[in-house]
Write a protein that holds these residues in place. Structure first.
Motif, PDB file in Angstrom:
ATOM      1  N   SER A  71      43.365  30.066  45.370  1.00  0.00           N
ATOM      2  CA  SER A  71      42.571  29.954  46.599  1.00  0.00           C
ATOM      3  C   SER A  71      43.426  30.369  47.780  1.00  0.00           C
ATOM      4  N   THR A  72      42.823  31.052  48.709  1.00  0.00           N
ATOM      5  CA  THR A  72      43.464  31.283  50.007  1.00  0.00           C
ATOM      6  C   THR A  72      42.687  30.527  51.083  1.00  0.00           C
ATOM      7  N   THR A 110      39.909  28.426  51.054  1.00  0.00           N
ATOM      8  CA  THR A 110      39.485  27.023  50.922  1.00  0.00           C
ATOM      9  C   THR A 110      40.674  26.087  51.066  1.00  0.00           C
ATOM     10  N   ARG A 117      39.711  21.735  43.364  1.00  0.00           N
ATOM     11  CA  ARG A 117      39.188  22.987  42.798  1.00  0.00           C
ATOM     12  C   ARG A 117      39.661  23.059  41.356  1.00  0.00           C
ATOM     13  N   HIS A 128      30.099  25.103  44.937  1.00  0.00           N
ATOM     14  CA  HIS A 128      31.119  25.245  45.984  1.00  0.00           C
ATOM     15  C   HIS A 128      30.431  24.820  47.293  1.00  0.00           C
ATOM     16  N   PRO A 184      31.922  35.868  50.714  1.00  0.00           N
ATOM     17  CA  PRO A 184      32.733  34.646  50.752  1.00  0.00           C
ATOM     18  C   PRO A 184      34.226  34.914  50.652  1.00  0.00           C
TER      19      PRO A 184
HETATM   20  N1   CP Z   1      35.539  31.743  49.304  1.00  0.00           N
HETATM   21  C1   CP Z   1      36.569  31.130  48.671  1.00  0.00           C
HETATM   22  O1   CP Z   1      36.389  30.115  48.012  1.00  0.00           O
HETATM   23  O2   CP Z   1      37.774  31.728  48.878  1.00  0.00           O
HETATM   24  P1   CP Z   1      39.164  31.228  48.221  1.00  0.00           P
HETATM   25  O3   CP Z   1      39.027  31.446  46.718  1.00  0.00           O
HETATM   26  O4   CP Z   1      40.218  32.101  48.857  1.00  0.00           O
HETATM   27  O5   CP Z   1      39.331  29.787  48.536  1.00  0.00           O
END
Ligand code: CP
Length: 340
Positions: free
Chosen positions: A62-63, A65, A114, A142, A267
């Motif tokens: 993830s970046t 979130t 997550r 999500h 997203p």
């Molecule tokens: N949209 C989203 O969940 O991005 P990340 O995977 O970077 O958290």
């Protein structure tokens, strides 16, 4: 004789968008708008969650979130811990349940999780006393992404009710699509899922959306919401489209497929040149950066909403972060709601 006490309210979680009704959604969005105004101040930190602990437990990459939940908790003055599975005792074979029990020993107020497995947030909810926020479980849900998307659409179009959103791409593997379709239904908006038949799950109309395998359908929408091709959720050798090149030719969102007046969302992370043409991604109609910004205030609002007790009678839609009122109960007595 023992005193009769009302039963304690069950600890609230945000495990799926279906945990919320239209009043809840409106309250959270309104809180987020008030918080956005508060972030224009020179001192951006609020003491609302001072002394509280927020743990981010991320078993998947993830970046956006992870960064936004961490910053959201810090902006509300909570103590934060972020753990990624790589480098934690998960590498040594520790189960999710044992990790949850270990973290529970620190008495966290919120655990944001997550995980690639559907239902992981529910398992953590059963094994700790924390409020649990689902930051993405497999291809299931999500919910905070859906809330930030509603926030972004409302900011761009000035309304949610009656808005038509075309969600284009790999719906089959997308928790974002499932959450968003349900969220749009809650606020009275319409959604159409568009993609090749192999990437649209059978029976998904039951969530309250329409389905089309014709890319021209996106012309009817106010918002084109582009999904990433989620190769990481496809087994090795599994093919859902003849080739990425053919997918892009048939379903890629190009400038020619966007009509004037439409806005485009994604997203993230984007695969430029696959599901979205870079000329669209970098254009004025793309709201991708707005979505990222919305993620911060919406996640602040979600943390606030879960942790801070509301009086049972509160309708919850009165928001005041002017510093004169007492919107944040924890701010009572604080002149401007800022950390001293
Ligand atoms: N949209 C989203 O969940 O991005 P990340 O995977 O970077 O958290």
């Amino acid at each position: 004789m023992s005193e009769l006490r009302p039963p304690a309210a069950p600890r609230r979680h945000l495990l799926a968008i279906g945990d919320l009704d239209s009043v809840d959604v409106e309250r959270i969005l309104e809180t987020a708008r008030a918080l956005a105004a508060s972030l224009d101040r020179e001192v951006k930190k609020l003491p609302t969650l001072r002394g509280r602990i927020v743990v981010n437990l991320f078993y998947e990459s993830s970046t956006r979130t992870l960064a936004s939940f961490e910053l959201a908790a810090k902006r509300l003055s909570a103590d934060t811990m972020s753990l990624r599975s790589a480098g934690s005792s998960v590498d040594k074979g520790e189960s999710l349940k044992d990790t949850a029990l270990t973290l529970a020993a620190y008495d966290p107020d919120v655990i944001v999780i997550r995980h690639p497995s559907i239902g992981a947030p529910q398992l953590v909810a059963r094994n700790t006393d924390a409020h649990i926020v689902n930051a993405g479980d497999g291809k299931h849900q999500h919910p905070t992404q859906a809330l930030l998307d509603l926030y972004t659409i409302h900011a761009a179009l000035g309304r949610l009710e009656g808005v038509h959103v075309a969600v284009v791409g790999d719906v089959l593997h997308s928790r974002v699509a499932r959450s968003l379709v349900q969220a749009l239904r809650i606020v009275g908006a319409r959604s159409t899922l568009v993609g090749p038949p192999t990437l649209i799950p059978r029976g998904i109309e039951a969530l309250g959306c329409e389905v089309s395998t014709d890319i021209a359908t996106i012309g009817d929408a106010d918002v084109i919401y582009v999904l990433r091709m989620q190769a990481e959720r496809m087994a090795a050798g599994e093919a859902f489209v003849p080739s990425l090149r053919e997918y892009t030719a048939e379903f890629g969102v190009t400038p020619e497929r966007v009509r004037p007046g439409q806005v485009v969302m994604h997203p993230g992370p984007m695969n430029r040149g696959v599901e979205i043409d870079p000329r669209v991604a970098d254009s004025d109609v793309a709201l991708v950066a707005d979505q990222v910004r919305a993620g911060l205030v919406v996640r602040m609002a979600v943390l606030y909403d879960l942790v801070v007790e509301r009086p049972a009678s509160a309708s919850g839609t009165t928001v005041d972060v002017s510093g004169e009122g007492e919107f944040f109960p924890a701010l009572a007595g604080s002149s401007h709601g800022e950390v001293s």
